[in-house]
Design a protein around this motif. Structure first.
Motif, PDB file in Angstrom:
ATOM      1  N   GLY A  47      74.219 -43.891  -2.075  1.00  0.00           N
ATOM      2  CA  GLY A  47      74.983 -44.821  -1.249  1.00  0.00           C
ATOM      3  C   GLY A  47      74.413 -44.956   0.147  1.00  0.00           C
ATOM      4  N   THR A  48      74.898 -45.981   0.843  1.00  0.00           N
ATOM      5  CA  THR A  48      74.467 -46.252   2.213  1.00  0.00           C
ATOM      6  C   THR A  48      75.708 -46.434   3.056  1.00  0.00           C
ATOM      7  OG1 THR A  48      72.555 -47.434   1.344  1.00  0.00           O
ATOM      8  CG2 THR A  48      73.056 -47.768   3.647  1.00  0.00           C
ATOM      9  N   SER A  49      75.686 -45.890   4.269  1.00  0.00           N
ATOM     10  CA  SER A  49      76.843 -46.093   5.142  1.00  0.00           C
ATOM     11  C   SER A  49      76.410 -46.462   6.551  1.00  0.00           C
ATOM     12  CB  SER A  49      77.733 -44.844   5.161  1.00  0.00           C
ATOM     13  OG  SER A  49      77.006 -43.717   5.581  1.00  0.00           O
ATOM     14  N   GLN A  50      77.089 -47.468   7.089  1.00  0.00           N
ATOM     15  CA  GLN A  50      76.878 -47.887   8.478  1.00  0.00           C
ATOM     16  C   GLN A  50      77.574 -46.860   9.362  1.00  0.00           C
ATOM     17  OE1 GLN A  50      75.193 -50.776   9.604  1.00  0.00           O
ATOM     18  NE2 GLN A  50      75.383 -49.670  11.528  1.00  0.00           N
TER      19      GLN A  50
ATOM     20  N   SER B  71      67.630 -50.396  11.705  1.00  0.00           N
ATOM     21  CA  SER B  71      67.790 -51.765  11.222  1.00  0.00           C
ATOM     22  C   SER B  71      66.404 -52.332  10.946  1.00  0.00           C
ATOM     23  CB  SER B  71      68.528 -52.631  12.247  1.00  0.00           C
ATOM     24  OG  SER B  71      67.772 -52.738  13.419  1.00  0.00           O
ATOM     25  N   GLY B  72      66.261 -53.040   9.862  1.00  0.00           N
ATOM     26  CA  GLY B  72      64.941 -53.484   9.422  1.00  0.00           C
ATOM     27  C   GLY B  72      64.421 -52.624   8.291  1.00  0.00           C
ATOM     28  N   GLY B  73      65.079 -51.494   8.042  1.00  0.00           N
ATOM     29  CA  GLY B  73      64.740 -50.673   6.899  1.00  0.00           C
ATOM     30  C   GLY B  73      63.755 -49.551   7.130  1.00  0.00           C
TER      31      GLY B  73
ATOM     32  N   PRO C 245      59.854 -49.097   3.678  1.00  0.00           N
ATOM     33  CA  PRO C 245      61.003 -49.758   4.288  1.00  0.00           C
ATOM     34  C   PRO C 245      61.712 -50.695   3.301  1.00  0.00           C
ATOM     35  CG  PRO C 245      59.008 -50.803   5.019  1.00  0.00           C
ATOM     36  CD  PRO C 245      58.599 -49.665   4.131  1.00  0.00           C
ATOM     37  N   LEU C 246      62.415 -50.119   2.340  1.00  0.00           N
ATOM     38  CA  LEU C 246      63.038 -50.927   1.298  1.00  0.00           C
ATOM     39  C   LEU C 246      64.467 -51.335   1.627  1.00  0.00           C
ATOM     40  CD1 LEU C 246      61.783 -48.997  -1.832  1.00  0.00           C
ATOM     41  CD2 LEU C 246      60.851 -51.069  -0.850  1.00  0.00           C
ATOM     42  N   PHE C 247      65.171 -50.509   2.365  1.00  0.00           N
ATOM     43  CA  PHE C 247      66.580 -50.787   2.616  1.00  0.00           C
ATOM     44  C   PHE C 247      66.718 -51.509   3.939  1.00  0.00           C
ATOM     45  CE2 PHE C 247      66.552 -47.269  -0.281  1.00  0.00           C
ATOM     46  CZ  PHE C 247      67.533 -47.623  -1.176  1.00  0.00           C
ATOM     47  N   LYS C 248      67.229 -52.685   3.885  1.00  0.00           N
ATOM     48  CA  LYS C 248      67.444 -53.454   5.114  1.00  0.00           C
ATOM     49  C   LYS C 248      68.800 -53.083   5.671  1.00  0.00           C
ATOM     50  CE  LYS C 248      63.653 -55.618   4.408  1.00  0.00           C
ATOM     51  NZ  LYS C 248      62.492 -54.917   4.848  1.00  0.00           N
ATOM     52  N   ALA C 249      68.795 -52.565   6.880  1.00  0.00           N
ATOM     53  CA  ALA C 249      70.049 -52.116   7.497  1.00  0.00           C
ATOM     54  C   ALA C 249      70.823 -53.299   8.044  1.00  0.00           C
ATOM     55  CB  ALA C 249      69.739 -51.124   8.614  1.00  0.00           C
TER      56      ALA C 249
ATOM     57  N   VAL D  30      72.831 -44.435   7.382  1.00  0.00           N
ATOM     58  CA  VAL D  30      72.433 -43.215   6.695  1.00  0.00           C
ATOM     59  C   VAL D  30      72.485 -43.496   5.204  1.00  0.00           C
ATOM     60  CG1 VAL D  30      73.132 -40.858   6.132  1.00  0.00           C
ATOM     61  CG2 VAL D  30      73.119 -41.605   8.495  1.00  0.00           C
ATOM     62  N   ILE D  31      71.367 -43.207   4.544  1.00  0.00           N
ATOM     63  CA  ILE D  31      71.308 -43.329   3.086  1.00  0.00           C
ATOM     64  C   ILE D  31      71.608 -41.955   2.520  1.00  0.00           C
ATOM     65  CG2 ILE D  31      69.811 -43.790   1.115  1.00  0.00           C
ATOM     66  CD1 ILE D  31      68.179 -45.613   2.950  1.00  0.00           C
ATOM     67  N   LYS D  32      72.642 -41.899   1.702  1.00  0.00           N
ATOM     68  CA  LYS D  32      72.996 -40.625   1.067  1.00  0.00           C
ATOM     69  C   LYS D  32      72.308 -40.545  -0.283  1.00  0.00           C
ATOM     70  CE  LYS D  32      77.323 -40.089   3.461  1.00  0.00           C
ATOM     71  NZ  LYS D  32      77.191 -38.966   4.319  1.00  0.00           N
ATOM     72  N   CYS D  33      71.697 -39.391  -0.546  1.00  0.00           N
ATOM     73  CA  CYS D  33      70.943 -39.185  -1.777  1.00  0.00           C
ATOM     74  C   CYS D  33      71.482 -37.961  -2.503  1.00  0.00           C
ATOM     75  CB  CYS D  33      69.469 -38.982  -1.469  1.00  0.00           C
ATOM     76  SG  CYS D  33      68.764 -40.287  -0.453  1.00  0.00           S
ATOM     77  N   HIS D  34      71.048 -37.806  -3.744  1.00  0.00           N
ATOM     78  CA  HIS D  34      71.421 -36.628  -4.519  1.00  0.00           C
ATOM     79  C   HIS D  34      70.847 -35.385  -3.851  1.00  0.00           C
ATOM     80  CE1 HIS D  34      73.090 -39.201  -7.531  1.00  0.00           C
ATOM     81  NE2 HIS D  34      71.921 -39.771  -7.799  1.00  0.00           N
TER      82      HIS D  34
END
Length: 184
Positions: free
Chosen positions: A13-16, A65-67, A180-184, A52-56
């Motif tokens: 998951g991702t959280s702002q 921002s911008g990933g 940089p895959l996740f665009k914030a 913040v990207i939450k991982c296993h």
């Protein structure tokens, strides 16, 4: 830590973040890495929102921002810079240099053994146990890994046996390839 890391399977998951949490993270990073104070606004501006990207396996990745992937941490450990950030700001971490023979093992995710750090062609910066360090290699310009010391450099020199630095993140591991895959 990122050896078998795959963004599609490992990210949960991702959280702002609220501005107060962002400020707390910035302060922790500045506390941990004082040399970066003058450069902090270049990659982690106060006004910019980051996620913040939450991982296993209790891994969190701080994303601008911008990933751009900037820092990661395991559980409640210290925020550790990614190799891409370390290549931009090489003075951020103390350097531990291994001899040429250790390069292929470090790049395959192996921990750094004491004999690789005490070799005549290796160099160590004095640090305590639990310090985040950049792993350099003889004859190479950029860091090839980031690790956390298992014992102080003084103990590494005395014992010269066992694991000296636990390899957390290395070139071509899952985090490096994530990009940089996740665009914030």
């Amino acid at each position: 830590m990122f050896k078998k890391f795959d963004e599609k399977e490992s990210v949960s998951g991702t959280s702002q973040l609220k501005s107060s949490v962002q400020k707390g993270i910035r302060n922790k990073i500045l506390e941990t890495y004082p040399p970066i104070a003058d450069y902090m606004d270049n990659f982690l501006p106060k006004k910019d929102a980051f996620k913040v990207i939450k991982c296993h396996d209790h891994i969190e990745i701080l994303v601008k921002s911008g990933g751009t992937l900037l820092f990661f941490r395991h559980r409640e450990g210290p925020w550790v810079p990614t190799l891409r950030l370390l290549h931009q700001y090489p003075f951020l971490l103390p350097l531990e240099k291994v001899d040429k023979g250790a390069i292929k093992f470090v790049l395959s995710g192996a921990n750094i053994m004491c004999p690789g750090l005490t070799h005549p062609n290796a160099q160590m910066t004095p640090v305590d146990k639990g310090a985040v360090v950049a792993i350099m290699a003889e004859g190479k310009e950029h860091a090839l890994a980031i690790g956390i010391t298992s014992m102080s450099t003084e103990d590494i020199t005395k014992k010269n046996k066992g694991i000296g630095v636990e390899n957390c993140h290395y070139l071509n591991d899952g985090l490096w390839n994530m990009g940089p895959l996740f665009k914030a």
